[in-house]
Design a protein around this motif. Structure first.
Motif, PDB file in Angstrom:
ATOM      1  N   MET A 180       9.649   7.538  -5.527  1.00 50.10           N
ATOM      2  CA  MET A 180       9.724   7.840  -4.097  1.00 50.10           C
ATOM      3  C   MET A 180      10.168   6.595  -3.341  1.00 50.10           C
ATOM      4  N   SER A 181      11.098   6.774  -2.437  1.00 51.46           N
ATOM      5  CA  SER A 181      11.592   5.644  -1.655  1.00 51.46           C
ATOM      6  C   SER A 181      11.097   5.741  -0.226  1.00 51.46           C
ATOM      7  N   ASN A 182      11.167   4.614   0.459  1.00 54.22           N
ATOM      8  CA  ASN A 182      10.774   4.545   1.870  1.00 54.22           C
ATOM      9  C   ASN A 182       9.349   5.037   2.103  1.00 54.22           C
ATOM     10  N   ILE A 183       8.432   4.613   1.251  1.00 51.28           N
ATOM     11  CA  ILE A 183       7.035   4.991   1.405  1.00 51.28           C
ATOM     12  C   ILE A 183       6.168   3.761   1.185  1.00 51.28           C
ATOM     13  N   LYS A 184       5.138   3.629   2.008  1.00 50.16           N
ATOM     14  CA  LYS A 184       4.178   2.539   1.868  1.00 50.16           C
ATOM     15  C   LYS A 184       2.772   3.125   1.992  1.00 50.16           C
ATOM     16  N   ILE A 185       1.877   2.641   1.124  1.00 50.35           N
ATOM     17  CA  ILE A 185       0.476   3.069   1.177  1.00 50.35           C
ATOM     18  C   ILE A 185      -0.395   1.848   1.410  1.00 50.35           C
ATOM     19  N   PHE A 186      -1.228   1.939   2.427  1.00 50.18           N
ATOM     20  CA  PHE A 186      -2.148   0.852   2.748  1.00 50.18           C
ATOM     21  C   PHE A 186      -3.579   1.356   2.634  1.00 50.18           C
ATOM     22  N   SER A 187      -4.473   0.454   2.329  1.00 52.11           N
ATOM     23  CA  SER A 187      -5.884   0.800   2.215  1.00 52.11           C
ATOM     24  C   SER A 187      -6.693   0.078   3.270  1.00 52.11           C
ATOM     25  N   GLY A 188      -7.562   0.839   3.941  1.00 51.58           N
ATOM     26  CA  GLY A 188      -8.568   0.203   4.777  1.00 51.58           C
ATOM     27  C   GLY A 188      -9.665  -0.353   3.888  1.00 51.58           C
ATOM     28  N   SER A 189     -10.690  -0.907   4.486  1.00 56.70           N
ATOM     29  CA  SER A 189     -11.737  -1.565   3.693  1.00 56.70           C
ATOM     30  C   SER A 189     -12.877  -0.638   3.309  1.00 56.70           C
ATOM     31  N   SER A 190     -12.829   0.637   3.708  1.00 55.55           N
ATOM     32  CA  SER A 190     -13.961   1.533   3.457  1.00 55.55           C
ATOM     33  C   SER A 190     -14.063   1.964   1.998  1.00 55.55           C
ATOM     34  N   HIS A 191     -12.924   2.158   1.323  1.00 56.53           N
ATOM     35  CA  HIS A 191     -12.974   2.714  -0.044  1.00 56.53           C
ATOM     36  C   HIS A 191     -11.713   2.290  -0.798  1.00 56.53           C
ATOM     37  N   GLN A 192     -11.644   1.007  -1.135  1.00 55.86           N
ATOM     38  CA  GLN A 192     -10.436   0.482  -1.762  1.00 55.86           C
ATOM     39  C   GLN A 192     -10.246   0.987  -3.191  1.00 55.86           C
ATOM     40  N   ASP A 193     -11.341   1.314  -3.865  1.00 58.34           N
ATOM     41  CA  ASP A 193     -11.236   1.842  -5.228  1.00 58.34           C
ATOM     42  C   ASP A 193     -10.479   3.171  -5.238  1.00 58.34           C
ATOM     43  N   LEU A 194     -10.814   4.061  -4.303  1.00 55.04           N
ATOM     44  CA  LEU A 194     -10.118   5.340  -4.203  1.00 55.04           C
ATOM     45  C   LEU A 194      -8.649   5.128  -3.848  1.00 55.04           C
ATOM     46  N   SER A 195      -8.384   4.225  -2.928  1.00 52.86           N
ATOM     47  CA  SER A 195      -7.000   3.939  -2.528  1.00 52.86           C
ATOM     48  C   SER A 195      -6.181   3.439  -3.711  1.00 52.86           C
ATOM     49  N   GLN A 196      -6.785   2.584  -4.529  1.00 56.38           N
ATOM     50  CA  GLN A 196      -6.091   2.054  -5.696  1.00 56.38           C
ATOM     51  C   GLN A 196      -5.758   3.160  -6.687  1.00 56.38           C
ATOM     52  N   LYS A 197      -6.693   4.089  -6.888  1.00 61.20           N
ATOM     53  CA  LYS A 197      -6.450   5.214  -7.799  1.00 61.20           C
ATOM     54  C   LYS A 197      -5.329   6.108  -7.283  1.00 61.20           C
ATOM     55  N   VAL A 198      -5.305   6.350  -5.967  1.00 61.74           N
ATOM     56  CA  VAL A 198      -4.236   7.157  -5.375  1.00 61.74           C
ATOM     57  C   VAL A 198      -2.885   6.494  -5.614  1.00 61.74           C
ATOM     58  N   ALA A 199      -2.824   5.192  -5.368  1.00 56.12           N
ATOM     59  CA  ALA A 199      -1.571   4.460  -5.559  1.00 56.12           C
ATOM     60  C   ALA A 199      -1.123   4.523  -7.023  1.00 56.12           C
ATOM     61  N   GLU A 200      -2.072   4.415  -7.946  1.00 56.64           N
ATOM     62  CA  GLU A 200      -1.729   4.463  -9.373  1.00 56.64           C
ATOM     63  C   GLU A 200      -1.182   5.833  -9.765  1.00 56.64           C
ATOM     64  N   HIS A 201      -1.761   6.900  -9.220  1.00 51.12           N
ATOM     65  CA  HIS A 201      -1.250   8.245  -9.497  1.00 51.12           C
ATOM     66  C   HIS A 201       0.200   8.390  -9.041  1.00 51.12           C
TER      67      HIS A 201
END
Length: 321
Positions: free
Chosen positions: A1-22
């Motif tokens: 996917m192009s032109n996409i950025k995912i950022f994580s807030g500080s509430s649940h970085q573990d979940l954000s990391q898993k989403v990014a890995e998927h």
């Protein structure tokens, strides 16, 4: 996917990391800090000009600080010329304050509406959330809201982990959850029961009335969230006293504040199943009864489909691979 950025807030970085890995992506660089007077400061560490931006921040932990952090991150990305900013909020904050309580006359706030206004004003173009406490919250927004459901994952867990699920009975711990429960019973082709609860005040139950026959059955309590766990623990006692063999509880959002963990440990549950919409690492260590369903693949697939302009409704009935 192009032109996409995912950022994580500080509430649940573990979940954000898993989403990014998927999604096969790296989380965007962002620095969040607080000044000495506790004001939140956010610095986006890379260009988002013309990008499709997704900010993952759940309504948990220090809820007010995390909500403010989310608003500032959205605003920062919009000011930096992001083409679209989507707030991914697995557990929507203030969702229980969705209407006026008749007992408090006209002076009660509808805080969920206020949060919706704040997200819109900050610059959010789209919201992705899961199992809203009240579906009418979607109507509080003038921007698109995708409310995902944990139901497909719940059905999968029941079939894989409850040996005699075909002879079970699905139970709603309050009248407000009947629609959620009947949808699950239709899919499993089993019966359902209802517990009517009367509250004296918030987080305090006066009495419960069971409607349905649970004698010699496996009872599975289904609810969208549990906070202090007074409701589900009382409900479990009610079901056991009514003759249920075993009691499971499956919840989307396990808030588990105050005396919740001690109540769970003392209750008669076979297991309490929650999603990781809220961090559960500490809770799992404190109670062997708590089991966690990972929802990162739901959020990742919703992001992928939104970015590519595809329908998200597939996720309402299917667990993404």
């Amino acid at each position: 996917m192009s032109n996409i950025k995912i950022f994580s807030g500080s509430s649940h970085q573990d979940l954000s990391q898993k989403v990014a890995e998927h999604l096969g992506l790296e989380l965007g660089k962002v620095v969040t800090k607080k000044f000495s007077n506790k004001e939140t400061c956010v610095e986006i560490g890379e260009s988002v000009r013309g990008e499709d931006v997704y900010i993952i921040q759940s309504g948990c932990g220090e809820i007010n600080d995390n909500l403010m952090e989310l608003l500032i991150m959205i605003s920062a990305c919009k000011i930096a010329s992001a083409s679209r900013v989507t707030a991914v909020i697995p557990c929507f904050p203030y969702a229980r304050q969705d209407k006026k309580d008749k007992k408090s006359a006209s002076r009660a706030p509808i805080s969920a509406k206020l949060v919706a206004n704040m997200l819109s004003v900050s610059g959010a173009d789209h919201i992705i959330t899961m199992d809203l406490h009240a579906s009418q919250i979607q109507g509080f927004f003038d921007i698109p809201v995708d409310n995902l459901y944990a139901e497909p994952a719940v059905l999968q867990w029941i079939k894989e982990h409850v040996p005699d699920w075909k002879a079970s009975i699905i139970v709603s711990p309050d009248a407000g959850g009947t629609e959620r429960v009947t949808s699950i019973t239709d899919c499993l082709n089993v019966e359902f029961a209802l517990i009517h609860k009367v509250r004296k005040k918030a987080n305090e139950i006066d009495r419960m009335v069971l409607v349905g026959d649970v004698k010699d059955r496996v009872a599975i309590l289904i609810d969208d969230m549990a906070d202090t766990c007074g409701t589900i623990c009382h409900a479990a006692d009610k079901l056991i006293s009514a003759g249920a063999n075993k009691v499971y509880a499956i919840l989307t959002h396990g808030i588990f504040s105050g005396p919740a963990i001690s109540r769970i440990n003392n209750a008669c549950f076979e297991a309490i199943v929650v999603t990781n919409s809220i961090p559960q690492e500490k809770n799992v260590k404190q109670s062997t009864k708590i089991q966690v369903i990972d929802i990162s693949m739901f959020l990742a697939e919703a992001i992928r489909r939104t970015h590519n302009g595809e329908s998200v409704s597939y996720l309402f009935n299917h667990v993404p691979l």
